[in-house]
Design an enzyme around this catalytic site. Structure first.
Site, PDB file in Angstrom:
ATOM      1  N   ARG A  87      -4.152 -14.455  24.179  1.00 51.98           N
ATOM      2  CA  ARG A  87      -3.925 -15.307  23.010  1.00 51.98           C
ATOM      3  C   ARG A  87      -4.925 -16.449  23.048  1.00 51.98           C
ATOM      4  O   ARG A  87      -4.951 -17.214  24.019  1.00 51.98           O
ATOM      5  CB  ARG A  87      -2.498 -15.842  23.029  1.00 51.98           C
ATOM      6  CG  ARG A  87      -2.212 -16.886  21.963  1.00 51.98           C
ATOM      7  CD  ARG A  87      -0.753 -17.309  22.001  1.00 51.98           C
ATOM      8  NE  ARG A  87      -0.486 -18.298  20.973  1.00 51.98           N
ATOM      9  CZ  ARG A  87      -0.366 -19.615  21.187  1.00 51.98           C
ATOM     10  NH1 ARG A  87      -0.484 -20.111  22.411  1.00 51.98           N
ATOM     11  NH2 ARG A  87      -0.138 -20.437  20.194  1.00 51.98           N
ATOM     12  N   HIS A 117      -5.162 -24.324  16.333  1.00 55.27           N
ATOM     13  CA  HIS A 117      -4.600 -24.953  17.536  1.00 55.27           C
ATOM     14  C   HIS A 117      -5.191 -26.366  17.623  1.00 55.27           C
ATOM     15  O   HIS A 117      -5.882 -26.699  18.580  1.00 55.27           O
ATOM     16  CB  HIS A 117      -4.886 -24.099  18.768  1.00 55.27           C
ATOM     17  CG  HIS A 117      -3.976 -24.359  19.938  1.00 55.27           C
ATOM     18  ND1 HIS A 117      -3.263 -23.354  20.573  1.00 55.27           N
ATOM     19  CD2 HIS A 117      -3.666 -25.502  20.591  1.00 55.27           C
ATOM     20  CE1 HIS A 117      -2.559 -23.885  21.575  1.00 55.27           C
ATOM     21  NE2 HIS A 117      -2.788 -25.176  21.617  1.00 55.27           N
ATOM     22  N   ASN A 135       6.871 -21.238  21.971  1.00 52.95           N
ATOM     23  CA  ASN A 135       6.374 -21.900  23.173  1.00 52.95           C
ATOM     24  C   ASN A 135       7.533 -22.655  23.781  1.00 52.95           C
ATOM     25  O   ASN A 135       8.225 -23.403  23.088  1.00 52.95           O
ATOM     26  CB  ASN A 135       5.268 -22.919  22.834  1.00 52.95           C
ATOM     27  CG  ASN A 135       3.999 -22.251  22.339  1.00 52.95           C
ATOM     28  OD1 ASN A 135       3.887 -21.019  22.342  1.00 52.95           O
ATOM     29  ND2 ASN A 135       3.043 -23.057  21.911  1.00 52.95           N
ATOM     30  N   TYR A 169       8.704 -24.842  27.378  1.00 52.79           N
ATOM     31  CA  TYR A 169       8.395 -25.384  28.693  1.00 52.79           C
ATOM     32  C   TYR A 169       9.614 -25.981  29.371  1.00 52.79           C
ATOM     33  O   TYR A 169       9.732 -25.987  30.578  1.00 52.79           O
ATOM     34  CB  TYR A 169       7.318 -26.468  28.568  1.00 52.79           C
ATOM     35  CG  TYR A 169       5.972 -25.916  28.199  1.00 52.79           C
ATOM     36  CD1 TYR A 169       5.043 -25.605  29.186  1.00 52.79           C
ATOM     37  CD2 TYR A 169       5.626 -25.691  26.872  1.00 52.79           C
ATOM     38  CE1 TYR A 169       3.804 -25.089  28.852  1.00 52.79           C
ATOM     39  CE2 TYR A 169       4.383 -25.173  26.530  1.00 52.79           C
ATOM     40  CZ  TYR A 169       3.480 -24.876  27.519  1.00 52.79           C
ATOM     41  OH  TYR A 169       2.258 -24.349  27.195  1.00 52.79           O
TER      42      TYR A 169
HETATM   43  C1  PNW Z   1       1.466 -27.031  24.250  1.00 50.14           C
HETATM   44  N1  PNW Z   1       6.569 -30.768  25.313  1.00 50.14           N
HETATM   45  O1  PNW Z   1       1.849 -28.295  23.783  1.00 50.14           O
HETATM   46  C2  PNW Z   1       0.145 -26.715  23.602  1.00 50.14           C
HETATM   47  O2  PNW Z   1       0.232 -25.640  22.689  1.00 50.14           O
HETATM   48  C3  PNW Z   1      -0.970 -26.477  24.568  1.00 50.14           C
HETATM   49  O3  PNW Z   1      -2.218 -26.624  23.925  1.00 50.14           O
HETATM   50  C4  PNW Z   1      -0.825 -27.397  25.748  1.00 50.14           C
HETATM   51  O4  PNW Z   1      -1.937 -27.381  26.603  1.00 50.14           O
HETATM   52  C5  PNW Z   1       0.428 -26.979  26.472  1.00 50.14           C
HETATM   53  O5  PNW Z   1       1.550 -26.967  25.627  1.00 50.14           O
HETATM   54  C6  PNW Z   1       0.758 -27.836  27.685  1.00 50.14           C
HETATM   55  O6  PNW Z   1       1.025 -29.146  27.305  1.00 50.14           O
HETATM   56  C7  PNW Z   1       3.044 -28.878  24.183  1.00 50.14           C
HETATM   57  O7  PNW Z   1       6.637 -32.003  25.239  1.00 50.14           O
HETATM   58  C8  PNW Z   1       3.129 -30.241  24.151  1.00 50.14           C
HETATM   59  O8  PNW Z   1       7.543 -30.099  25.785  1.00 50.14           O
HETATM   60  C9  PNW Z   1       4.300 -30.866  24.506  1.00 50.14           C
HETATM   61  C10 PNW Z   1       5.388 -30.133  24.915  1.00 50.14           C
HETATM   62  C11 PNW Z   1       5.306 -28.759  24.959  1.00 50.14           C
HETATM   63  C12 PNW Z   1       4.133 -28.145  24.589  1.00 50.14           C
END
Ligand code: PNW
Length: 455
Positions: free
Chosen positions: A83, A127, A300, A302
């Site tokens: 991706r 992006h 996405n 995390y």
């Molecule tokens: C993503 N949060 O952003 C982006 O799509 C990527 O480009 C980035 O490098 C990656 O996560 C890691 O940060 C996020 O606060 C920004 O949970 C913030 C969060 C999650 C994803």
């Protein structure tokens, strides 16, 4: 090792794809080469204090020149999909109008090399690197940017749609709209509060909706989706004010986008909360455009969001809570694998997207250096992947139509406002020499990618 045993025990259907993800500004470099136009990140990184280590993406991983090596690394890890995003100003330096042929040539070579290596390209159109020329005319505050995006999407689909079938319009509208326009932590660095976040979001969603049918008509056999960062949101306590704050946060980050895309309506409680003073120009027909049927949803994930009442972004008026007893990544993000299963089940049951991909999931550490044997033993990251992928497998077992998983990220890269201080890669990059080396997490993830599907 116990981790390797767990990795080997993971099972997925045979058509499940494992890949890795990147984005153009974070890896390509070549920021001013071969006719590329300026993006808002090229501009924003020049603002004193914007990036913690004062760096930028001018060179980054120099993927623009080194992409054959990067594809070889994917192949070595057994990854079946990749991706990546297109740099809009590399293709259209002014945002629309004249095509930069050298930019098209770069992506043609990249796509051909991926197909040659038997790696499926998953292409993201946006992006976060908006052409600066469009920012100069108001960027995502200007409704016209949605029309320019639609032109760009149609142009890209005509160029690459003979070979690419997986198309994603936007990556994480919540993040780039709110962090770029409400808090100002990301480009274009506007701190306009809720009003800014909501206005940018509406035009971004409109851009998405206008692009969907154009991609379908210009590309062959296109499957079209969008990627959202959706988080399970939990109130920190069962006090009424915390429950309400969690509902508002969930409304802003999750339901605003999901309800618009899958139900063709913004959530009533959020329309009431924002009111005429904070709401943008939403015109008749916009929500029908935004709710164009999709082939897949990208998620996405995390962490989870534990929320209490607070002072951030009034009238959202929330604060984030870091639950005690949890483990945290170097960025202070809670490591909570159950969150990925919970969000998958929740989105499936509530919105029923046709298919779902986990388009990003991964973990930052402090900066890493190879040990005396030249190895990076990132055991925590390897454990993160095993733990999260196990929970994705549970979601599949519970009937959620998840079709693939992409690790964020292939290799250490430019982590936006954190510069090069927060590596997320399966592959270590020495930014002085551009040398790459697969980390322990890359080996473990490679084992999952090779062995988990279809056994
Ligand atoms: C993503 N949060 O952003 C982006 O799509 C990527 O480009 C980035 O490098 C990656 O996560 C890691 O940060 C996020 O606060 C920004 O949970 C913030 C969060 C999650 C994803």
């Amino acid at each position: 090792e116990e981790l390797l045993h767990r990795a080997s025990a993971i099972r997925f259907p045979s058509d499940f794809v494992f890949g890795s993800a990147t984005s153009a500004y974070q890896i390509e470099g070549a920021a001013t080469l071969d006719g590329k136009g300026e993006s808002i990140w090229d501009r924003f990184t020049r603002r004193p204090g914007a990036i913690v280590d004062g760096t930028n993406g001018d060179v980054a991983c120099d993927h623009y020149h080194l992409f054959p090596r990067d594809i070889a690394l994917m192949k070595e890890m057994g990854l079946k999909a990749y991706r990546f995003s297109l740099s809009w100003p590399r293709l259209f330096p002014q945002g629309s109008g004249r095509l930069n042929a050298a930019g098209a040539d770069f992506y043609n070579r990249l796509i051909d090399a991926l197909l040659e290596a038997d790696i499926e390209p998953f292409l993201t159109l946006y992006h976060w690197d908006l052409p600066q020329a469009l920012q100069d005319r108001g960027g995502w505050y200007n409704r016209d940017t949605a029309m320019r995006f639609a032109d760009y999407a149609a142009g890209a689909a005509a160029l690459f749609g003979d070979r690419v079938t997986k198309w994603t319009t936007l990556n994480e509208p919540w993040t780039f709209c709110w962090w770029g326009h409400a808090t100002g932590e990301d480009a274009p660095g506007l701190a306009d509060g809720v009003k800014g976040g909501v206005a940018a979001s509406h035009h971004a969603l409109l851009a998405h909706g206008l692009a969907v049918p154009l991609i379908r008509s210009e590309a062959r056999n296109a499957e079209v989706g969008i990627t959202l960062d959706v988080n399970v949101t939990e109130p920190a306590t069962d006090r009424e004010e915390d429950v309400e704050a969690a509902r508002r946060f969930d409304g802003a980050q999750n339901r605003w986008y999901l309800d618009a895309l899958f139900r063709g309506a913004y959530p009533e409680d959020m329309l009431d909360l924002y009111g005429p003073r904070l709401l943008p120009d939403i015109r008749p027909g916009d929500l029908e455009t935004i709710a164009a049927p999709l082939d897949f949803l990208g998620i996405n994930n995390y962490r989870r969001s534990v929320i209490r009442a607070g002072t951030e972004l009034a009238p959202l008026s929330f604060a984030r809570v870091a639950p005690e007893g949890s483990d945290y990544s170097a960025l202070g993000w809670e490591i909570w694998p159950q969150a990925i299963e919970d969000i998958l089940v929740h989105v499936h049951e509530t919105y029923r997207p046709a298919r779902i991909y986990i388009t990003e999931n991964g973990m930052a550490t402090a900066e890493e250096t190879p040990d005396v044997k030249g190895r990076i033993e990132d055991v925590e990251r390897a454990a993160y992947y095993v733990g999260y992928v196990e929970k994705v497998a549970s979601a599949v077992a519970r009937g959620v139509p998840v079709k693939g998983y992409f690790a964020w990220t292939l290799m250490d890269n430019f982590e936006w406002a954190l510069g090069y201080t927060a590596p997320f890669g399966l592959v270590h990059v020495d930014f002085r020499t551009q040398e790459r080396r697969i980390k322990w997490s890359g080996e473990v993830y490679g084992r999952i990618a090779r062995e988990a599907p279809g056994r």
